[in-house]
Design an enzyme around this catalytic site. Structure first.
Site, PDB file in Angstrom:
ATOM      1  N   CYS A 449      11.307  32.382  31.555  1.00  0.00           N
ATOM      2  CA  CYS A 449      11.832  31.830  32.808  1.00  0.00           C
ATOM      3  C   CYS A 449      10.842  32.053  33.936  1.00  0.00           C
ATOM      4  CB  CYS A 449      13.177  32.473  33.146  1.00  0.00           C
ATOM      5  SG  CYS A 449      14.514  32.021  32.040  1.00  0.00           S
ATOM      6  N   GLU A 451       8.859  35.453  34.027  1.00  0.00           N
ATOM      7  CA  GLU A 451       8.380  36.814  33.804  1.00  0.00           C
ATOM      8  C   GLU A 451       6.855  36.906  33.835  1.00  0.00           C
ATOM      9  OE1 GLU A 451      11.821  35.531  32.927  1.00  0.00           O
ATOM     10  OE2 GLU A 451      10.757  35.480  31.024  1.00  0.00           O
TER      11      GLU A 451
END
Length: 806
Positions: A449, A451
């Site tokens: 997502c 990170e």
């Protein structure tokens, strides 16, 4: 047990999206979209056959030989017209299972087959194989069972109550991204490096040398296995070429055979070989262990540009041929749904997305602008393919031109939800703060997502989500969970007896510390189980410094090792704290006993009071210092209790702030909350305000979000929704560029946009057959609106729709 499924496709939309694609890509794309996702038992059966007959005692060697057995015995095929070859299943959209990690029951398979949305069709043969072969052998032997046998009761109670989730009870550690080493070295070069390292060990003076040598031997077996796997494809392509009547396709098949004979054994010489090499490695990684690990190539425009430039300049490839190859790769990603979950998670999981993120733009290792011709070509591919995966992201530095971000906005404004936009300069600062070298930080980026990690050098795993509003609920109820009816937290004081908000917040801090300790204790136990029982010998080949150390990726072999805990619900807990502070402790509108009773009764008989909490209290997301200061207090406590603590792998725990879709699940584990939210409803997602509570426009929402210290995280996720009219002309696009640039100057990590009206989404919910290709941004990924469950659809509809930039 198997039931038929027919996906309704709006072909008028597909024809429009086909514009720019050639006939080959149109065909492959349509096939990938229309193909029903299935569960394949092939990998599980091959693994079971191997383990039943394997006499090997060394765990790394056993894992390597199992990997080899699967690659040499699995069905392979070359799809009609494709130029990049390789599937992990026995067909496109055929999803393998990983019984050594988590074992699907027959009921799990029925749920996956029958669930209304995002179903995986399960054949009668698969049911039979599972019942007769897979379940009898693997029951009692899985990593998931080892984990739950080892974890303390306090962890299990918190897990059951929805205080946190745990990723590695259902899948292997992940979120790893490659750097450029595979474009410089073939697997034969890696094997030579492994041999040299084995020869360098002094067993007489290094008692752990024998274990290190076993790990390195296992890496060598795995490397040779992938070379043999590629040779199988070369053989098949040559065989097919001899039988192919069409001269053009015959030439293509011979070319595929030539490419597969060269890579991955050797370093790629051209653009086609570079793409195929990566894809073979990708298939290897996701065959070795299960997905949702967001494995991806990282900075494709940076890694591939030398090959692209050389091939264009020497006339061996045109720009259109390069685009065609990239679009073939996009289809490959789309052909691979995420492996499904088990138990309750199987019932609730609502996406096929495997979270492979392509980074575009950003900076080079020397700190200069990385945007090049291939960056724009990749954006063309994203726009034309319009597929939910891979997940394209634009990395924007102050050194990148506005032309680059404007090109990305041209795609975003179509309502596709891609690309998301990351602040390269903030990502760099985050990695530096975590102790990465300047060079490694500049070569890093984001995966999954949002990170952050050092590409090709770090094992950065997500350990699970942490439900911040649940900690507040437990504080109000003195450590007692009102849903499970268990005392799961420490007794930190009766809500009715707190004299000041400061006393109450001190109790919250004690609850928070307790449950973070419980979470981290569980993480360390789980990491130790993976290190001992589940080495990732193939993946270890490609991550510095696994070969140098002779240690596995799961056992501290990587140069950097980070374990992230993802905080969820910062908007909900902020608004709840603001309501408690303002209306209970300061203005004393509600006495404490009545306030607690309102929550227990889900506001039944207290609707007027609920409206006060909803509409007459300070709210995060409006550049309101009263609320935003509370957000910062919670964030800093979360950070202070997690950051820098040691992992089993010799790395450190870090935080990030993202939900994927767990804000819906976490809401189901909460009674009514102090911000006026009713029981079991979703909480806020990412670092976004509570849905519908940001009333002062996107600029105010972004200013509130920027008051969080993003550099202390490994990623934050911010969703913004605009009406399509706002971006209809150059003036709107220029305003959006300024909005993004300003947020990034304030060190914002990430922002993503849904450019779609609430009316369209409501109509899509009512008439799904008209919107089969409607894609929206969910969390750190895009998905088909029709695939989302009703709660998630409603949550996206409720996100504030901004009609101006003010």
């Amino acid at each position: 047990m198997q039931k038929s499924s027919c996906k309704i496709i709006d072909y008028t939309k597909i024809v429009k999206e086909d514009r720019g694609m050639n006939d080959r890509i149109k065909k492959l794309r349509r096939q990938s979209i229309e193909k029903q996702e299935t569960i394949s038992h092939e990998r599980a059966l091959l693994l079971t056959e191997f383990y039943k007959n394997c006499k090997e005692t060394s765990i790394p060697i056993k894992r390597a030989k199992a990997f080899e057995y699967i690659l040499l015995n699995k069905k392979i095929f070359i799809n009609d017209g494709e130029l990049i070859v390789g599937e992990r299943g026995d067909d496109i959209k055929a999803t393998p299972t990983y019984p050594e990690i988590t074992l699907h029951s027959l009921e799990d398979l029925r749920v996956l087959n029958d669930r209304e949305k995002v179903s995986y069709k399960v054949s009668e043969e698969t049911f039979k194989v599972y019942e007769e072969e897979i379940i009898p052998y693997w029951k009692g032997k899985t990593i998931r069972e080892k984990i739950f046998e080892s974890l303390p009761q306090r962890w299990k109670d918190a897990f059951e109550a929805g205080v946190f989730t745990e990723f590695m009870e259902q899948r292997s550690p992940g979120h790893t991204v490659l750097d450029d080493k595979i474009y410089k070295k073939g697997l034969l070069d890696f094997i030579k490096e492994i041999d040299e390292r084995i020869a360098s060990f002094d067993i007489a003076n290094d008692p752990k040398a024998i274990d290190k040598i076993e790990e390195l031997k296992a890496m060598k077996i795995a490397a040779r296995a992938l070379i043999k796997f590629a040779e199988r494809y070369a053989d098949l392509a040559e065989k097919m070429a001899k039988e192919e009547p069409d001269p053009q396709r015959r030439q293509e098949l011979n070319k595929i055979a030539e490419v597969c004979r060269w890579v991955p054994a050797n370093a790629p010489r051209n653009f086609h070989e570079a793409l195929q090499y990566y894809w073979f490695v990708h298939i290897g990684v996701i065959t070795e262990l299960n997905g949702w690990d967001a494995f991806s190539p990282g900075k494709l425009d940076k890694h591939l540009y030398p090959f692209y430039k050389k091939d264009i300049e020497n006339g061996t490839m045109t720009k259109e041929q390069a685009k065609e190859l990239l679009e073939c790769l996009w289809v490959k990603f789309h052909n691979h749904p995420a492996p499904p979950k088990v138990g309750v998670t199987a019932q609730e999981s609502s996406t096929y997305t495997d979270f492979a993120q392509i980074n575009i733009g950003g900076i080079k290792e020397d700190g200069t602008d990385n945007v090049n011709e291939l960056s724009y070509l990749l954006l063309d591919v994203v726009e034309e393919m319009r597929l939910v995966q891979p997940n394209a992201s634009v990395h924007l530095s102050r050194k990148n031109p506005d032309r680059f971000i404007k090109r990305a906005i041209d795609i975003i404004k179509t309502g596709f939800g891609q690309p998301s936009i990351f602040n390269t300069d903030a990502v760099f600062e985050e990695l530096l703060r975590q102790g990465k070298s300047i060079e490694d930080a500049r070569s890093g980026g984001t995966s999954g997502c949002v990170e952050t990690g050092a590409f090709g050098k770090e094992n950065y795993m997500l350990t699970g989500y942490f439900n911040l509003p649940k900690i507040l609920e437990l504080t109000i109820f003195n450590g007692f969970d009102p849903i499970t009816k268990k005392q799961i937290g420490p007794k930190t004081g009766n809500f009715e007896e707190f004299e000041t908000f400061e006393e109450f917040f001190e109790a919250f801090k004690k609850q928070l510390k307790y449950f973070i300790d419980v979470k981290i204790e569980g993480n360390i136990i789980i990491e130790s189980i993976y290190a001992k029982y589940m080495p990732a010998v193939f993946l270890s080949i490609f991550i510095d410094d696994c070969i140098k150390k002779g240690l596995d990726y799961h056992n501290g072999g990587a140069r950097y090792n980070s374990s992230y805990i993802q905080g969820v619900g910062i908007g909900t807990i902020t608004d709840s704290l603001a309501a408690i502070k303002q209306k209970v402790f300061e203005e004393k509108v509600f006495d404490k006993k009545t306030f607690k009773e309102m929550l227990e009764k889900n506001f039944e008989g207290y609707e007027l009071q609920r409206q006060i909490l909803l509409n007459k209290t300070h709210k995060y997301g409006n550049d309101n210092d009263y609320a935003d200061s509370l957000m910062k207090m919670v964030f800093e406590e979360f950070f202070r209790n997690v950051d820098g603590r040691k992992t089993y792998r010799g790395g450190t725990f870090r935080i990030n702030m993202l939900p994927t879709t767990v804000h819906v699940y976490f809401g189901s584990k909460l009674i009514a909350s102090a911000d006026g939210r009713k029981a079991y409803q979703p909480i806020s997602e990412g670092i976004s305000p509570v849905q519908g509570m940001d009333k002062n426009g996107p600029t105010a929402a972004l200013k509130s979000a920027s008051k969080m210290d993003h550099i202390k995280t490994g990623g934050t996720l911010l969703n913004v929704k605009f009406t399509p009219d706002l971006l209809k002309d150059e003036k709107g696009i220029d305003a959006m560029v300024k909005l993004i640039r300003t947020y990034f100057k304030l060190d914002g990590h990430h922002v993503q946009f849904n450019v779609v009206s609430a009316e369209t989404l409501k109509d899509a919910k009512k008439h799904p057959e008209k919107y089969s290709d409607l894609i929206v941004r969910v969390a750190g990924y895009s998905d088909y609106f029709n695939h989302l469950n009703e709660q998630l659809q409603d949550e996206i509809i409720r996100r504030t729709e901004h009609e101006s930039f003010n």
